[in-house]
Design a protein around this motif. Structure first.
Motif, PDB file in Angstrom:
ATOM      1  N   ARG A 449      55.681   9.506 -45.345  1.00 27.92           N
ATOM      2  CA  ARG A 449      55.210   9.573 -43.949  1.00 27.92           C
ATOM      3  C   ARG A 449      56.388   9.397 -42.989  1.00 27.92           C
ATOM      4  O   ARG A 449      57.297   8.605 -43.266  1.00 27.92           O
ATOM      5  N   ASP A 450      56.363  10.154 -41.870  1.00 29.47           N
ATOM      6  CA  ASP A 450      57.383   9.930 -40.831  1.00 29.47           C
ATOM      7  C   ASP A 450      56.719   9.956 -39.469  1.00 29.47           C
ATOM      8  O   ASP A 450      55.552  10.329 -39.348  1.00 29.47           O
ATOM      9  N   ASN A 451      57.457   9.551 -38.489  1.00 28.89           N
ATOM     10  CA  ASN A 451      56.916   9.576 -37.116  1.00 28.89           C
ATOM     11  C   ASN A 451      57.646  10.646 -36.295  1.00 28.89           C
ATOM     12  O   ASN A 451      57.941  10.449 -35.126  1.00 28.89           O
ATOM     13  N   PHE A 467      59.961  30.480 -47.599  1.00 25.20           N
ATOM     14  CA  PHE A 467      60.705  30.882 -46.384  1.00 25.20           C
ATOM     15  C   PHE A 467      59.945  30.630 -45.088  1.00 25.20           C
ATOM     16  O   PHE A 467      60.277  31.199 -44.055  1.00 25.20           O
ATOM     17  N   GLU A 468      58.904  29.774 -45.161  1.00 27.91           N
ATOM     18  CA  GLU A 468      58.138  29.486 -43.945  1.00 27.91           C
ATOM     19  C   GLU A 468      58.878  28.386 -43.179  1.00 27.91           C
ATOM     20  O   GLU A 468      59.111  27.299 -43.698  1.00 27.91           O
ATOM     21  N   GLN A 469      59.280  28.706 -41.943  1.00 27.29           N
ATOM     22  CA  GLN A 469      59.954  27.700 -41.104  1.00 27.29           C
ATOM     23  C   GLN A 469      59.312  27.753 -39.727  1.00 27.29           C
ATOM     24  O   GLN A 469      59.275  28.807 -39.100  1.00 27.29           O
ATOM     25  N   GLY A 505      54.004  12.770 -35.757  1.00 26.22           N
ATOM     26  CA  GLY A 505      54.512  12.519 -37.106  1.00 26.22           C
ATOM     27  C   GLY A 505      53.677  13.239 -38.163  1.00 26.22           C
ATOM     28  O   GLY A 505      52.671  13.873 -37.832  1.00 26.22           O
ATOM     29  N   CYS A 506      54.132  13.174 -39.378  1.00 25.29           N
ATOM     30  CA  CYS A 506      53.293  13.785 -40.420  1.00 25.29           C
ATOM     31  C   CYS A 506      53.406  13.046 -41.748  1.00 25.29           C
ATOM     32  O   CYS A 506      54.373  12.326 -42.003  1.00 25.29           O
ATOM     33  N   THR A 507      52.353  13.210 -42.539  1.00 22.87           N
ATOM     34  CA  THR A 507      52.305  12.576 -43.855  1.00 22.87           C
ATOM     35  C   THR A 507      52.162  13.659 -44.910  1.00 22.87           C
ATOM     36  O   THR A 507      51.189  14.418 -44.893  1.00 22.87           O
TER      37      THR A 507
HETATM   38  P1  ADP Z   1      63.013  23.816 -44.365  1.00 30.55           P
HETATM   39  O1  ADP Z   1      64.186  24.191 -45.186  1.00 30.55           O
HETATM   40  O2  ADP Z   1      62.878  24.547 -43.104  1.00 30.55           O
HETATM   41  O3  ADP Z   1      62.869  22.358 -44.224  1.00 30.55           O
HETATM   42  P2  ADP Z   1      60.639  23.513 -45.837  1.00 30.55           P
HETATM   43  O4  ADP Z   1      59.978  24.434 -46.765  1.00 30.55           O
HETATM   44  O5  ADP Z   1      61.098  22.232 -46.375  1.00 30.55           O
HETATM   45  O6  ADP Z   1      61.787  24.321 -45.224  1.00 30.55           O
HETATM   46  O7  ADP Z   1      59.665  23.237 -44.649  1.00 30.55           O
HETATM   47  C1  ADP Z   1      58.978  24.298 -44.071  1.00 30.55           C
HETATM   48  C2  ADP Z   1      58.694  23.985 -42.635  1.00 30.55           C
HETATM   49  O8  ADP Z   1      57.719  22.968 -42.546  1.00 30.55           O
HETATM   50  C3  ADP Z   1      59.872  23.424 -41.879  1.00 30.55           C
HETATM   51  O9  ADP Z   1      60.679  24.447 -41.411  1.00 30.55           O
HETATM   52  C4  ADP Z   1      59.159  22.670 -40.775  1.00 30.55           C
HETATM   53  O10 ADP Z   1      58.821  23.554 -39.746  1.00 30.55           O
HETATM   54  C5  ADP Z   1      57.920  22.154 -41.400  1.00 30.55           C
HETATM   55  N1  ADP Z   1      58.105  20.767 -41.865  1.00 30.55           N
HETATM   56  C6  ADP Z   1      58.406  20.350 -43.103  1.00 30.55           C
HETATM   57  N2  ADP Z   1      58.482  19.016 -43.158  1.00 30.55           N
HETATM   58  C7  ADP Z   1      58.207  18.545 -41.903  1.00 30.55           C
HETATM   59  C8  ADP Z   1      58.122  17.258 -41.325  1.00 30.55           C
HETATM   60  N3  ADP Z   1      58.326  16.152 -42.018  1.00 30.55           N
HETATM   61  N4  ADP Z   1      57.826  17.179 -39.996  1.00 30.55           N
HETATM   62  C9  ADP Z   1      57.591  18.289 -39.291  1.00 30.55           C
HETATM   63  N5  ADP Z   1      57.654  19.541 -39.795  1.00 30.55           N
HETATM   64  C10 ADP Z   1      57.959  19.676 -41.087  1.00 30.55           C
END
Ligand code: ADP
Length: 520
Positions: A449-451, A467-469, A505-507
């Motif tokens: 979990r992060d804030n 590749f989803e960003q 934040g997200c978990t």
């Molecule tokens: P990246 O190399 O971009 O981190 P990931 O596959 O790990 O690729 O993550 C995909 C996308 O999910 C990230 O680009 C980001 O937009 C979102 N994401 C992942 N983890 C978090 C997080 N802890 N908080 C917010 N967004 C996140």
């Protein structure tokens, strides 16, 4: 063959001397009778015969009257007949009189046949007479013989039948059973005869059974009659087994009986269970296959799309480079070369990541029990510099559990999640990271979990795609979460994200198999 008494040849009158004209109706009735009726006196001498007697012995009345009854039989019945009659007159002991006997009869022509003879005493005033009723039971004997043969054959078939066959009466008491039933339930024949059939059922069916029979007899409502059902049987030693039960009803002689045919279906049930298991395995494999097909489609699309973009860059700048060199303009060449080299480097790193991604699930290290706390500490140490740089506060939840899996891949999984948490808490004043577990759907769920910036609901399902960003400004490849998903799923678990949207934040939650040596 015994010859008939020579006195048979002597002809007598055709009318019985004791019958008067007033006896005519009785005579007509006697002659109409299908049974041979012969009257004899105390000495056993024939006084009258009816038409059936003449037919039976192939004689005329004249041939018979005056003969001794014994002459209608062969030895030893012939001797017995005279003796029994004399004994009865002397002592009153009934060997012959008042009861039917099977004797060997003899016709006038000397042929012999099986005869049922019954002699009864009649008093005509002071006079004692005897009436003998005789009938040919040759065919009856044959029929009985056939019946006995059929019965013993049926009994033999029944005894050797693969199914247990038990008959019970109206009260549910066992009347007969075959050898298969003895073997199946472990009781001997005598132990079961007279016992209630419910003895062969475990509770609660045992208690229900009497009520069922009573209800059927009262209302005629059938629950198992005529239908074959899978129920549970109970052996003498108390063990139970699945059995198929078919009960039918019969009323021989007006008495109601039930016949139960029982088949042990232990192996059929085991085969059914196995079949069910295989079917579910097959279904699971199918699901897996269609999942990996979908994944492959997404993968192909993403790879062609993402690898194309640096290629387009390289191609564009190579063209420009060519034109500028031909025109003798060298000012921007360095810039173009560096862009080309960056695009090539990006492509290289994409290919490296793809290679790593494709290895997940293909290269499997032996699975081991790992305390999540150990794994978390190892990952925190690996990411220590970036955690320190971010000034992030790290918490390990106290209820950390022991999980089971490929240690190398699980470190990769956790590292991806922790690195994301560090990345996406960039502008957050007091960055926090928490690793722990909670229980949901009776399952232990691990979480990171992060804030940080959080993720909007609609995007949450896409972030695990290759590749989803969501945020292109933040450096990354869009492979981390796709890889995390692959690792979790290759362990038989699930991964998902929980977030209340931007800024909250997200978990990242995931499930993994519990350790073999732990109850968690
Ligand atoms: P990246 O190399 O971009 O981190 P990931 O596959 O790990 O690729 O993550 C995909 C996308 O999910 C990230 O680009 C980001 O937009 C979102 N994401 C992942 N983890 C978090 C997080 N802890 N908080 C917010 N967004 C996140």
């Amino acid at each position: 063959m015994t010859q008939p008494d020579e006195s048979f040849d002597s002809p007598f009158g055709t009318h019985h001397p004791s019958l008067t004209e007033t006896d005519a109706p009785a005579r007509i009735a006697l002659d109409a009778s299908l049974a041979a009726v012969i009257t004899i006196n105390e000495q056993g001498v024939i006084e009258s015969v009816n038409a059936a007697a003449n037919r039976l012995f192939g004689s005329r009345e004249a041939d018979m009257v005056g003969q001794h009854l014994r002459n209608l039989m062969t030895s030893p019945d012939r001797e017995n007949c005279a003796e029994y009659l004399a004994k009865y007159l002397a002592t009153g002991r009934k060997n012959f009189i008042g009861r039917g006997r099977e004797v060997m009869g003899q016709r006038l022509d000397g042929t012999i046949f099986s005869m049922l003879l019954s002699v009864n005493e009649v008093w005509l005033g002071e006079q004692r007479k005897f009436t003998a009723v005789a009938c040919d039971i040759t065919n009856l004997g044959k029929a009985i013989g056939k019946l006995e043969e059929t019965e013993s054959r049926s009994r033999a078939i029944l005894q050797s039948a693969a199914d247990a066959v038990i008959t019970i009466d109206e009260r549910g008491e066992i009347e007969s059973l075959n050898a298969t039933a003895e073997n199946l339930f472990g009781y001997s024949h005598n132990e079961l005869i007279g016992q209630n059939i419910s003895l062969l059922m475990p509770s609660p069916y045992r208690e229900d059974h009497d009520n069922y029979i009573n209800a059927y007899l009262r209302t005629g409502q059938r629950k198992i009659l005529g239908i074959s059902r899978d129920v549970v049987g109970c052996r003498k030693d108390g063990t139970t087994f699945p059995m198929e039960l078919a009960v039918s009803e019969a009323k021989p002689g007006g008495q109601r009986h039930f016949t139960a045919i029982i088949r042990d279906i232990t192996s059929r049930k085991a085969a059914e269970r196995q079949l069910k298991y295989f079917a579910s395995q097959l279904q699971e494999r199918n699901l897996e296959l269609s999942r990996s097909n979908e994944e492959l489609e997404r993968f192909t699309y993403a790879v062609s799309h993402d690898l194309k973009s640096p290629l387009v860059t390289i191609k564009g700048f190579v063209g420009r480079l060519q034109r500028h060199v031909e025109a003798g303009e060298f000012n921007e060449i360095e810039d173009y070369l560096s862009r080309i080299s960056n695009a090539a480097a990006r492509m290289g790193s994409l290919l490296d990541n793809l290679l790593t991604y494709s290895r997940v699930g293909r290269v499997v290290n032996p699975h081991e029990d790992i305390p999540l706390a150990d794994l978390a500490r190892e990952v925190i140490e690996l990411c220590d510099i970036s955690i320190q740089d971010r000034g992030m506060q790290v918490t390990l939840n106290e209820q950390l559990t022991v999980i089971r899996g490929d240690r190398f891949r699980l470190v990769e999984l956790l590292q991806n999640l922790v690195e994301n948490s560090v990345k996406f808490t960039k502008d957050v004043p007091n960055p926090q990271l928490e690793i722990g577990t909670f229980t949901k759907w009776q399952q232990t769920v691990c979480y990171v979990r992060d804030n940080g910036i959080g993720i909007e609901q609609p995007q949450q399902q896409h972030i695990f795609n290759l590749f989803e960003q969501l945020n292109r400004e933040v450096p990354g490849s869009g492979i981390g979460l796709a890889m995390a998903k692959r690792i979790v799923e290759s362990h038989g678990g699930r991964i998902w994200v929980e977030s209340d949207g931007i800024g909250s934040g997200c978990t990242m939650c995931f499930t993994l198999p519990a350790a073999e040596n732990s109850s968690s």
